[in-house]
Design a protein around this motif. Structure first.
Motif, short mmCIF file in Angstrom:
data_model
loop_
_atom_site.label_atom_id
_atom_site.label_comp_id
_atom_site.label_asym_id
_atom_site.label_seq_id
_atom_site.Cartn_x
_atom_site.Cartn_y
_atom_site.Cartn_z
N LYS A 148 -24.14 -9.44 8.84
CA LYS A 148 -22.95 -8.75 9.36
C LYS A 148 -22.26 -7.88 8.32
O LYS A 148 -21.99 -6.71 8.56
CB LYS A 148 -21.92 -9.75 9.90
CG LYS A 148 -22.41 -10.64 11.01
CD LYS A 148 -21.31 -11.54 11.52
CE LYS A 148 -20.76 -12.50 10.49
NZ LYS A 148 -21.69 -13.52 10.03
N THR A 208 -13.24 -10.55 7.94
CA THR A 208 -12.32 -11.63 8.29
C THR A 208 -12.72 -12.96 7.66
O THR A 208 -11.87 -13.80 7.40
CB THR A 208 -12.20 -11.80 9.83
OG1 THR A 208 -13.50 -12.13 10.35
CG2 THR A 208 -11.68 -10.54 10.47
N ALA A 225 -13.59 -13.39 4.68
CA ALA A 225 -12.97 -13.42 3.35
C ALA A 225 -11.57 -14.02 3.43
O ALA A 225 -11.11 -14.68 2.49
CB ALA A 225 -12.90 -12.01 2.77
N TYR A 258 -10.53 -16.42 5.58
CA TYR A 258 -10.68 -17.87 5.68
C TYR A 258 -11.13 -18.46 4.33
O TYR A 258 -10.72 -19.55 3.94
CB TYR A 258 -11.68 -18.25 6.78
CG TYR A 258 -11.16 -17.96 8.18
CD1 TYR A 258 -10.33 -18.87 8.82
CD2 TYR A 258 -11.47 -16.78 8.83
CE1 TYR A 258 -9.82 -18.61 10.09
CE2 TYR A 258 -10.98 -16.51 10.10
CZ TYR A 258 -10.16 -17.42 10.73
OH TYR A 258 -9.67 -17.15 11.98
N ARG A 259 -11.96 -17.70 3.62
CA ARG A 259 -12.41 -18.16 2.31
C ARG A 259 -11.23 -18.23 1.32
O ARG A 259 -11.12 -19.17 0.52
CB ARG A 259 -13.49 -17.21 1.76
CG ARG A 259 -14.82 -17.37 2.44
CD ARG A 259 -15.79 -16.27 2.04
NE ARG A 259 -17.07 -16.44 2.69
CZ ARG A 259 -18.09 -17.16 2.19
NH1 ARG A 259 -17.97 -17.73 0.99
NH2 ARG A 259 -19.21 -17.30 2.86
N ARG A 301 -16.69 -16.46 -3.13
CA ARG A 301 -18.12 -16.49 -2.78
C ARG A 301 -18.82 -17.67 -3.42
O ARG A 301 -20.04 -17.84 -3.27
CB ARG A 301 -18.83 -15.21 -3.23
CG ARG A 301 -18.25 -13.94 -2.68
CD ARG A 301 -18.54 -13.76 -1.20
NE ARG A 301 -17.56 -12.87 -0.61
CZ ARG A 301 -17.31 -12.76 0.69
NH1 ARG A 301 -17.99 -13.48 1.55
NH2 ARG A 301 -16.39 -11.95 1.13
N VAL A 334 -15.54 -23.80 3.92
CA VAL A 334 -14.68 -22.88 4.67
C VAL A 334 -14.70 -23.13 6.18
O VAL A 334 -13.67 -22.98 6.85
CB VAL A 334 -15.02 -21.41 4.32
CG1 VAL A 334 -16.47 -21.07 4.62
CG2 VAL A 334 -14.12 -20.42 5.03
N SER A 335 -15.83 -23.59 6.73
CA SER A 335 -15.85 -23.77 8.19
C SER A 335 -14.95 -24.94 8.61
O SER A 335 -14.52 -25.00 9.76
CB SER A 335 -17.28 -23.94 8.71
OG SER A 335 -17.94 -24.94 8.01
N ALA A 348 -11.56 -23.28 8.83
CA ALA A 348 -11.52 -22.31 9.92
C ALA A 348 -11.51 -22.95 11.31
O ALA A 348 -11.40 -22.25 12.31
CB ALA A 348 -12.71 -21.36 9.81
N ARG A 376 -6.16 -20.46 12.86
CA ARG A 376 -6.83 -19.33 13.54
C ARG A 376 -5.82 -18.41 14.21
O ARG A 376 -5.95 -17.19 14.15
CB ARG A 376 -7.85 -19.84 14.58
CG ARG A 376 -8.94 -20.70 14.00
CD ARG A 376 -10.13 -20.78 14.93
NE ARG A 376 -10.79 -19.50 15.00
CZ ARG A 376 -11.70 -19.06 14.12
NH1 ARG A 376 -12.06 -19.83 13.11
NH2 ARG A 376 -12.23 -17.88 14.26
N GLY A 388 -16.94 -10.94 11.77
CA GLY A 388 -16.47 -12.33 11.79
C GLY A 388 -17.25 -13.15 12.80
O GLY A 388 -18.47 -13.00 12.94
N ASP A 399 -15.26 -14.35 15.86
CA ASP A 399 -14.49 -14.30 17.12
C ASP A 399 -13.86 -12.93 17.32
O ASP A 399 -12.84 -12.81 17.98
CB ASP A 399 -13.38 -15.36 17.08
CG ASP A 399 -12.42 -15.12 15.91
OD1 ASP A 399 -12.79 -14.39 14.96
OD2 ASP A 399 -11.29 -15.64 15.95
N ARG A 411 -16.90 -25.91 17.25
CA ARG A 411 -15.46 -26.16 17.12
C ARG A 411 -14.76 -25.83 18.45
O ARG A 411 -15.22 -25.01 19.23
CB ARG A 411 -14.87 -25.36 15.96
CG ARG A 411 -14.81 -23.88 16.21
CD ARG A 411 -14.02 -23.15 15.15
NE ARG A 411 -14.19 -21.74 15.37
CZ ARG A 411 -14.72 -20.89 14.50
NH1 ARG A 411 -15.11 -21.29 13.33
NH2 ARG A 411 -14.85 -19.62 14.81
O1 DC Z 1 -18.57 -14.59 7.28
P1 DC Z 1 -18.31 -15.68 6.23
O2 DC Z 1 -19.51 -16.50 5.90
O3 DC Z 1 -17.63 -15.15 5.01
O4 DC Z 1 -17.27 -16.65 6.94
C1 DC Z 1 -16.77 -17.80 6.33
C2 DC Z 1 -16.41 -18.87 7.34
O5 DC Z 1 -15.24 -18.49 8.06
C3 DC Z 1 -17.48 -19.22 8.36
O6 DC Z 1 -17.92 -20.55 8.19
C4 DC Z 1 -16.81 -19.12 9.69
C5 DC Z 1 -15.39 -18.74 9.44
N1 DC Z 1 -14.97 -17.55 10.15
C6 DC Z 1 -14.40 -17.73 11.38
O7 DC Z 1 -14.30 -18.86 11.85
N2 DC Z 1 -13.90 -16.66 12.06
C7 DC Z 1 -14.03 -15.42 11.57
N3 DC Z 1 -13.54 -14.39 12.27
C8 DC Z 1 -14.65 -15.22 10.31
C9 DC Z 1 -15.12 -16.32 9.63
#
Ligand code: DC
Length: 223
Positions: free
Chosen positions: A15, A33, A35, A37-38, A89, A97-98, A101, A107, A127, A129, A185
């Motif tokens: 992505k 997006t 980033a 949540y990270r 990262r 991170v999940s 999130a 959210r 992202g 969602d 989730r």
């Molecule tokens: O795209 P990524 O790997 O950097 O996303 C990190 C975490 O954030 C991934 O486990 C899911 C969550 N995430 C989310 O729930 N909703 C988003 N819009 C973007 C990421």
């Protein structure tokens, strides 16, 4: 009219690579997006907040500023004005991170911030969602997928290139775990929006994916 391009899909489906190239070609703003949540995950760890403590995480997010800076042809991520681009990262962040999130309160706030960022400018946002919750009226919605094996191999190559020791088996397990958490989730799980175009990138090159999305954007412009 401003264009909104939403790119969703599971971890390591390509992505961000694709979204960055498209934003660059069309001079749109790229919004990563994940980033955000990270960055919250990093801050929670620094503050000693448990990743399952929804209330504390929501308060922490309210008290924090997360900024995405596009200026130098590259995206940099700032947490309370400190550059955390590389730190977010690190593998331990990817692994946790999940959990951060998954909380509805977190959210809701993130989605509001992301909707504000997409206001009055052309954006490519990636992202999980975006097409379903953040930009339900996006002009173009893409859902990228690829097999777990292919995604693990891509991550492996990326990490080796960065000099980070890595194992394909471990990466496969991590990706499968993240997929499970993201799709199972309760709040806005990873799911393809009904009107999204699904692209399986397993056997496509980056360039083929980019060209396909660019042609969908061209089509949306004249609609
Ligand atoms: O795209 P990524 O790997 O950097 O996303 C990190 C975490 O954030 C991934 O486990 C899911 C969550 N995430 C989310 O729930 N909703 C988003 N819009 C973007 C990421």
């Amino acid at each position: 009219m401003d264009m909104q391009v939403a790119i969703d899909g599971p971890a390591a489906a390509g992505k961000s690579t694709v979204a960055k190239i498209i934003a660059d070609r069309l001079q749109y703003v790229y919004i990563d997006t994940g980033a955000m949540y990270r960055a919250l995950t990093l801050k929670a760890a620094e503050e000693g907040i448990e990743f399952d403590d929804e209330e504390k995480l929501a308060k922490l997010l309210e008290a924090s500023t997360i900024e995405l800076d596009q200026n130098h042809g590259q995206q940099r991520v700032y947490l309370n004005h400190q550059d955390v681009t590389e730190k977010i990262r690190e593998p331990w962040v990817s692994e946790n991170v999940s959990m951060v999130a998954q909380h509805a309160k977190v959210r809701q706030m993130m989605v509001e911030q992301q909707q504000m960022l997409a206001r009055s400018q052309n954006v490519v946002m990636d992202g999980r969602d975006i097409g379903t919750s953040v930009l339900p009226n996006a002009d173009v919605k893409i859902f990228l997928k690829a097999s777990v094996k292919e995604r693990a191999e891509r991550r492996y190559k990326e990490q080796i290139a960065k000099g980070i020791p890595s194992s394909i088996e471990t990466l496969e397990e991590e990706i499968a775990t993240r997929d499970r958490r993201d799709t199972e989730r309760k709040t806005s799980p990873l799911v393809k929006a009904e009107d999204a175009v699904e692209l399986d990138t397993t056997s496509l090159s980056i360039n083929e994916v980019v060209e396909k999305i660019l042609s969908l954007i061209e089509g949306a412009k004249i609609r």
